[in-house]
Design a protein around this motif. Sequence first.
Motif, mmCIF file in Angstrom:
data_model
loop_
_atom_site.group_PDB
_atom_site.id
_atom_site.type_symbol
_atom_site.label_atom_id
_atom_site.label_comp_id
_atom_site.label_asym_id
_atom_site.label_seq_id
_atom_site.Cartn_x
_atom_site.Cartn_y
_atom_site.Cartn_z
ATOM 1 N N ASN A 177 -43.530 -60.694 23.025
ATOM 2 C CA ASN A 177 -43.417 -60.005 24.347
ATOM 3 C C ASN A 177 -44.683 -58.904 24.596
ATOM 4 O OD1 ASN A 177 -40.739 -60.754 24.502
ATOM 5 N ND2 ASN A 177 -39.917 -58.980 23.600
ATOM 6 N N ASP A 178 -45.378 -58.468 23.493
ATOM 7 C CA ASP A 178 -46.177 -57.670 23.641
ATOM 8 C C ASP A 178 -47.551 -58.459 23.857
ATOM 9 O OD1 ASP A 178 -44.898 -55.590 22.745
ATOM 10 O OD2 ASP A 178 -46.323 -55.250 20.924
ATOM 11 N N ILE A 179 -47.618 -59.751 23.154
ATOM 12 C CA ILE A 179 -48.690 -60.444 23.642
ATOM 13 C C ILE A 179 -48.743 -61.024 24.905
ATOM 14 C CG2 ILE A 179 -49.938 -62.896 23.041
ATOM 15 C CD1 ILE A 179 -48.592 -62.531 20.204
ATOM 16 N N ASN A 180 -47.655 -61.325 25.523
ATOM 17 C CA ASN A 180 -47.415 -61.815 26.761
ATOM 18 C C ASN A 180 -47.902 -60.651 27.752
ATOM 19 O OD1 ASN A 180 -46.619 -64.426 26.007
ATOM 20 N ND2 ASN A 180 -44.591 -63.940 26.453
ATOM 21 N N GLU A 181 -47.400 -59.400 27.621
ATOM 22 C CA GLU A 181 -47.819 -58.342 28.200
ATOM 23 C C GLU A 181 -49.225 -57.929 28.326
ATOM 24 O OE1 GLU A 181 -45.572 -54.736 27.096
ATOM 25 O OE2 GLU A 181 -47.196 -53.505 28.153
ATOM 26 N N THR A 182 -49.616 -57.958 27.104
ATOM 27 C CA THR A 182 -51.011 -57.310 26.957
ATOM 28 C C THR A 182 -52.160 -58.488 27.403
ATOM 29 O OG1 THR A 182 -51.213 -57.685 24.694
ATOM 30 C CG2 THR A 182 -50.468 -55.589 25.297
ATOM 31 N N GLN A 183 -51.824 -59.556 26.838
ATOM 32 C CA GLN A 183 -52.993 -60.621 27.351
ATOM 33 C C GLN A 183 -52.560 -61.444 28.646
ATOM 34 O OE1 GLN A 183 -55.379 -60.577 24.980
ATOM 35 N NE2 GLN A 183 -54.073 -58.828 24.490
ATOM 36 N N ASN A 184 -51.527 -61.025 29.518
ATOM 37 C CA ASN A 184 -51.337 -61.589 30.592
ATOM 38 C C ASN A 184 -51.015 -63.182 30.313
ATOM 39 O OD1 ASN A 184 -50.736 -61.475 33.080
ATOM 40 N ND2 ASN A 184 -52.875 -61.613 34.100
ATOM 41 N N CYS A 185 -50.290 -63.546 29.589
ATOM 42 C CA CYS A 185 -50.077 -64.924 29.211
ATOM 43 C C CYS A 185 -48.595 -65.362 28.919
ATOM 44 C CB CYS A 185 -50.678 -65.313 27.881
ATOM 45 S SG CYS A 185 -50.206 -64.525 26.406
ATOM 46 N N HIS A 186 -48.154 -66.381 28.519
ATOM 47 C CA HIS A 186 -46.934 -67.029 28.189
ATOM 48 C C HIS A 186 -46.908 -67.666 26.928
ATOM 49 C CE1 HIS A 186 -42.763 -67.944 28.403
ATOM 50 N NE2 HIS A 186 -43.083 -69.210 28.443
ATOM 51 N N VAL A 187 -46.627 -67.175 25.668
ATOM 52 C CA VAL A 187 -46.643 -68.078 24.516
ATOM 53 C C VAL A 187 -45.441 -68.843 24.778
ATOM 54 C CG1 VAL A 187 -46.501 -67.760 22.228
ATOM 55 C CG2 VAL A 187 -47.819 -65.941 23.264
ATOM 56 N N ASP A 188 -45.989 -70.084 24.698
ATOM 57 C CA ASP A 188 -44.894 -71.274 24.550
ATOM 58 C C ASP A 188 -45.291 -72.223 23.524
ATOM 59 O OD1 ASP A 188 -47.006 -72.545 25.547
ATOM 60 O OD2 ASP A 188 -46.275 -73.191 27.593
ATOM 61 N N PHE A 189 -45.949 -71.889 22.527
ATOM 62 C CA PHE A 189 -45.932 -72.809 21.402
ATOM 63 C C PHE A 189 -45.326 -72.073 20.256
ATOM 64 C CE2 PHE A 189 -49.863 -70.056 21.873
ATOM 65 C CZ PHE A 189 -49.848 -69.536 20.631
ATOM 66 N N PRO A 190 -44.855 -72.836 19.209
ATOM 67 C CA PRO A 190 -44.253 -72.296 17.985
ATOM 68 C C PRO A 190 -45.055 -71.387 17.146
ATOM 69 C CG PRO A 190 -44.034 -74.627 18.006
ATOM 70 C CD PRO A 190 -44.947 -74.357 19.062
ATOM 71 N N ILE A 191 -44.494 -70.398 16.529
ATOM 72 C CA ILE A 191 -45.104 -69.537 15.510
ATOM 73 C C ILE A 191 -44.219 -69.539 14.426
ATOM 74 C CG2 ILE A 191 -46.122 -67.339 14.890
ATOM 75 C CD1 ILE A 191 -46.140 -66.651 17.974
ATOM 76 N N ILE A 192 -44.686 -70.183 13.230
ATOM 77 C CA ILE A 192 -43.897 -70.386 11.989
ATOM 78 C C ILE A 192 -43.541 -68.831 11.443
ATOM 79 C CG2 ILE A 192 -43.783 -71.102 9.645
ATOM 80 C CD1 ILE A 192 -45.576 -73.381 10.854
ATOM 81 N N ALA A 193 -42.373 -68.867 10.956
ATOM 82 C CA ALA A 193 -42.050 -67.524 10.089
ATOM 83 C C ALA A 193 -41.967 -67.875 8.828
ATOM 84 C CB ALA A 193 -40.753 -66.973 10.611
ATOM 85 N N ASP A 194 -43.184 -67.751 8.252
ATOM 86 C CA ASP A 194 -43.375 -68.189 6.829
ATOM 87 C C ASP A 194 -43.210 -67.284 5.691
ATOM 88 O OD1 ASP A 194 -44.126 -70.259 5.270
ATOM 89 O OD2 ASP A 194 -46.241 -69.726 5.104
ATOM 90 N N GLU A 195 -42.094 -66.541 5.853
ATOM 91 C CA GLU A 195 -41.690 -65.413 4.908
ATOM 92 C C GLU A 195 -41.716 -66.037 3.602
ATOM 93 O OE1 GLU A 195 -38.210 -62.516 5.519
ATOM 94 O OE2 GLU A 195 -37.842 -64.256 6.782
ATOM 95 N N ASP A 196 -41.415 -67.032 3.076
ATOM 96 C CA ASP A 196 -41.504 -67.534 1.727
ATOM 97 C C ASP A 196 -42.878 -68.128 1.393
ATOM 98 O OD1 ASP A 196 -41.494 -69.943 3.007
ATOM 99 O OD2 ASP A 196 -39.820 -70.679 1.868
ATOM 100 N N ARG A 197 -44.049 -68.005 2.426
ATOM 101 C CA ARG A 197 -45.440 -68.433 2.220
ATOM 102 C C ARG A 197 -45.624 -69.891 1.624
ATOM 103 N NH1 ARG A 197 -48.064 -63.809 -1.521
ATOM 104 N NH2 ARG A 197 -47.091 -62.013 -0.527
ATOM 105 N N LYS A 198 -44.451 -70.607 2.037
ATOM 106 C CA LYS A 198 -44.702 -72.313 1.908
ATOM 107 C C LYS A 198 -45.394 -72.735 2.371
ATOM 108 C CE LYS A 198 -41.394 -75.458 3.452
ATOM 109 N NZ LYS A 198 -40.159 -75.846 3.729
ATOM 110 N N VAL A 199 -45.849 -72.603 3.671
ATOM 111 C CA VAL A 199 -46.762 -73.423 4.409
ATOM 112 C C VAL A 199 -48.272 -72.651 4.199
ATOM 113 C CG1 VAL A 199 -47.747 -73.809 6.713
ATOM 114 C CG2 VAL A 199 -45.239 -73.813 6.348
#
Length: 211
Positions: free
Chosen positions: A82-104
């Motif tokens: 939400n912050d990225i979209n607001e501040t960069q005037n964009c629409h993030v529509d690609f996936p962001i991995i939640a790599d909590e266990d650092r597997k990737v």
Amino acid sequence: MSLRLGDKAPNFKAQTTEGEIDFYEYLGDSWGILFSHPADYTPVCTTELGRTALLQEEFAKRNVKVLAVSVVPLDKHKGWINDINETQNCHVDFPIIADEDRKVAELYDMIHPNASATATVRSLFVIGPDKTVKLMITYPASTGRNFNEVLRVVDSLQLTSNHSVSTPADWNHGEDVIVAPSIPTEEAEKRFPKGVRVVKPYLRYTPHPTK
Ligand code: BEZ
């Protein structure tokens, strides 16, 4: 594991902001860009993901799918988008991995312990439709990447994978390219009907083959 150019890009399954994905299935027959950033809610990362979102049309034109990685939980990613979209005037529509266990991060050697024991550096991998690693760049946390350069190298990689040419320093799409040294000049003149300019026997230019 440390990856090198030409290696098979390891496959993985991961939780992302667009649901669970299998990396290879996500890529399909496309080219891919897998890139890490050190943390959510940080300034440089915010600009990088915003820039990537703004360039989505350019990536799509080149048949490139992008996928971001961060070793942060999913709920944090969602608020940050939400912050990225607001501040960069964009629409993030690609996936962001939640790599909590650092597997990737570990699979792609994105944590460089002498830079930071816990955060990923700014790694970026270009992966070809054959799922091999075509390009790797690594930037420190303090320096945002140049996404025009990322598009430029994709243009070069795609052109040189289809034609017996390479691209000179500072080349941009549409400019003259270099004839592969393995092709004799007589043959090059047949293969490149737009002409071959011989500067030295080993340095021969031809106009961009598909422009
Ligand atoms: C940033 O994105 O601004 C940032 C993240 C981690 C360390 C330094 C800078």
